[in-house]
Design an enzyme around this catalytic site. Structure first.
Site, PDB file in Angstrom:
ATOM      1  N   GLY A   1      24.051  54.411  56.775  1.00 10.27           N
ATOM      2  CA  GLY A   1      23.713  53.021  56.514  1.00 10.27           C
ATOM      3  C   GLY A   1      23.966  52.664  55.063  1.00 10.27           C
ATOM      4  N   CYS A   2      24.020  51.359  54.808  1.00 11.62           N
ATOM      5  CA  CYS A   2      24.333  50.906  53.454  1.00 11.62           C
ATOM      6  C   CYS A   2      23.168  51.149  52.495  1.00 11.62           C
ATOM      7  CB  CYS A   2      24.723  49.433  53.470  1.00 11.62           C
ATOM      8  SG  CYS A   2      23.582  48.393  54.383  1.00 11.62           S
ATOM      9  N   TYR A   3      21.972  50.726  52.863  1.00 11.96           N
ATOM     10  CA  TYR A   3      20.822  51.030  52.015  1.00 11.96           C
ATOM     11  C   TYR A   3      20.674  52.542  51.811  1.00 11.96           C
ATOM     12  CZ  TYR A   3      18.978  46.216  52.229  1.00 11.96           C
ATOM     13  OH  TYR A   3      18.789  44.864  52.107  1.00 11.96           O
TER      14      TYR A   3
ATOM     15  N   ILE B   1      24.336  47.832  58.219  1.00  7.94           N
ATOM     16  CA  ILE B   1      24.819  49.077  58.793  1.00  7.94           C
ATOM     17  C   ILE B   1      25.518  49.972  57.785  1.00  7.94           C
ATOM     18  CG2 ILE B   1      26.359  50.095  60.517  1.00  7.94           C
ATOM     19  CD1 ILE B   1      23.812  48.857  61.577  1.00  7.94           C
TER      20      ILE B   1
END
Length: 417
Positions: free
Chosen positions: A221-223, A397
């Site tokens: 995921g991006c975070y 995402i």
């Protein structure tokens, strides 16, 4: 040469000035293929390439190409499932500019039969196949697949794909190793537990060797990417305490996907910032899984994401407690040493703070460490460029170009730097 402002950084920052905004170990990795606009990060001109999947020094080397185990010589033949979303479009943009990848199949059930250029006019000049429904896709001439479908649908589709395919999935369906934890956070049981057992987490800086030997790579995921890249090395080295890790993160709107949603209308988000997924964001267990692995004991974080009125980009600000005898400068030096050989992770120095504009449209993660005013604490800021897709509002995402690098390692069994 570092700017005078950087050289005169406050002593409490604890970060020694070095030559160049990224430090003396930095080499400009941007010369060569398809250079685009230059961005100024401090005194360094940062260039964003048309294809930002990897470094030209390694990406286009004859040795890497010769090592590609594909059916079509030195080109990997790609299928993109869910090509009509933002994620699919970004992948197509990257792949279409890349000499070692060839797009053979693109699926989009609702837009089956249409030309891709009619869906995304900015890619109309590319020579691309027509969109087809997933059920009509022919994978016989394909080596690898990007799966850009909403979570919950991907597991069964991937389960039905031919076994010879290398797969990079963006859906979040294979990120959590514990299928019971997946059911808890995603609201339904895992539909392909046998595939979960073979899935490899695709953050290349941390899992490159595992990716080389994988068939199925689950893109991070991006975070979690912006958070794990700085925190995992520090946790492994026991430089920070495992308690009271607080993360304040902010992201652009494209992470919510391309579908029309009232909450994402311009009139709803303009001139505003708001928190969402408070205590319940699905990236929490993914982040905690990575930090727990690094610590070899359970890590629990406090994480709050916020929606910003901008197209793309993400900043994570992390507040951590220092281990006994450790300084903020120790954190900086350890991160500098960890990522010294990595092309896409860069540290600023002195008082320079990363901006999302520094990494827009690129593959970079830029970070810096600051000594907090509260004794025994440090602040770490990390930025990545993210454009992602999901069926649900505000579900971020992935940084797409990280996924491209996973596929490059997967298919070419080589470094992605």
């Amino acid at each position: 040469m570092a700017s005078s402002a950087a050289a005169a950084a406050p002593a409490r920052a604890g970060l020694a000035p070095q030559n160049g905004i990224f430090g003396s170990n930095s080499k400009p990795p941007f010369a060569g293929f398809m250079l685009k606009t230059a961005q100024q990060v401090g005194s360094l001109s940062l260039r964003v390439r048309g294809s930002v999947a990897s470094s030209p020094r390694k990406l286009f080397s004859p040795k890497a190409a010769a090592g590609a185990a594909t059916k079509s010589g030195d080109r990997v033949r790609i299928a993109v499932l869910g090509a009509s979303g933002y994620t699919g479009a970004e992948i197509v943009r990257i792949l279409a500019n890349h000499p070692q990848f060839e797009i053979k199949v693109m699926t989009a059930d609702r837009k089956a039969g249409e030309q891709f250029g009619s869906v995304f006019p900015h890619l109309i000049s590319q020579d691309l196949p027509s969109l087809v429904a997933v059920k009509d896709a022919d994978f016989s001439g394909v080596d690898a697949v990007f799966c850009c479908l909403p979570h919950g649908t991907t597991q069964e589709i991937i389960k039905g794909l031919p076994r010879h395919l290398k797969i990079v999935d963006l859906s979040a369906d294979f990120r959590l190793r514990d299928i019971n934890e997946y059911a808890e956070w995603y609201g339904h049981s895992h539909r392909a537990p046998e595939l979960q057992e073979e899935a490899v987490y695709g953050l290349t800086e941390l899992h490159r060797d595992d990716i080389r030997n994988a068939r199925l790579v689950e893109n991070p995921g991006c975070y979690p990417t912006s958070i794990q890249l700085p925190l995992v090395p520090l946790v492994k080295a026991k430089l920070i305490k495992l308690t009271n890790i607080i993360i304040d993160a902010k992201s652009g709107v494209s992470g919510a996907g391309r579908g029309a949603k009232e909450a994402n209308l311009y009139t709803e988000i303009a001139e505003s910032i708001h928190a969402y997924g408070i205590t319940s964001h699905r990236h929490v267990p993914e982040i905690e899984q990575g930090l727990t692995d690094a610590a070899e004991s359970k890590v629990t974080i406090s994480f709050t994401p916020h929606l910003m009125c901008m197209k793309r980009g993400m900043q994570s600000t992390m507040y951590v407690e220092l281990a006994s005898g450790v300084t903020a400068n120790d954190l900086y030096e350890h991160l500098k040493s960890t990522y010294e050989g990595e092309e896409f992770v860069k540290l600023l120095h002195g008082s320079k703070a990363p901006h999302t504009s520094h990494v827009a449209g690129s593959n970079y993660c830029i970070m810096n460490v600051f000594e907090d005013r509260i004794p025994g604490r440090a602040i770490i800021i990390s930025v990545v460029s993210t454009l992602s897709y999901h069926a649900e509002a505000f579900s971020k995402i992935t940084p797409l170009t990280y996924m491209m690098r996973s596929l490059y390692v997967l298919c070419f069994n080589s470094a992605d730097r």
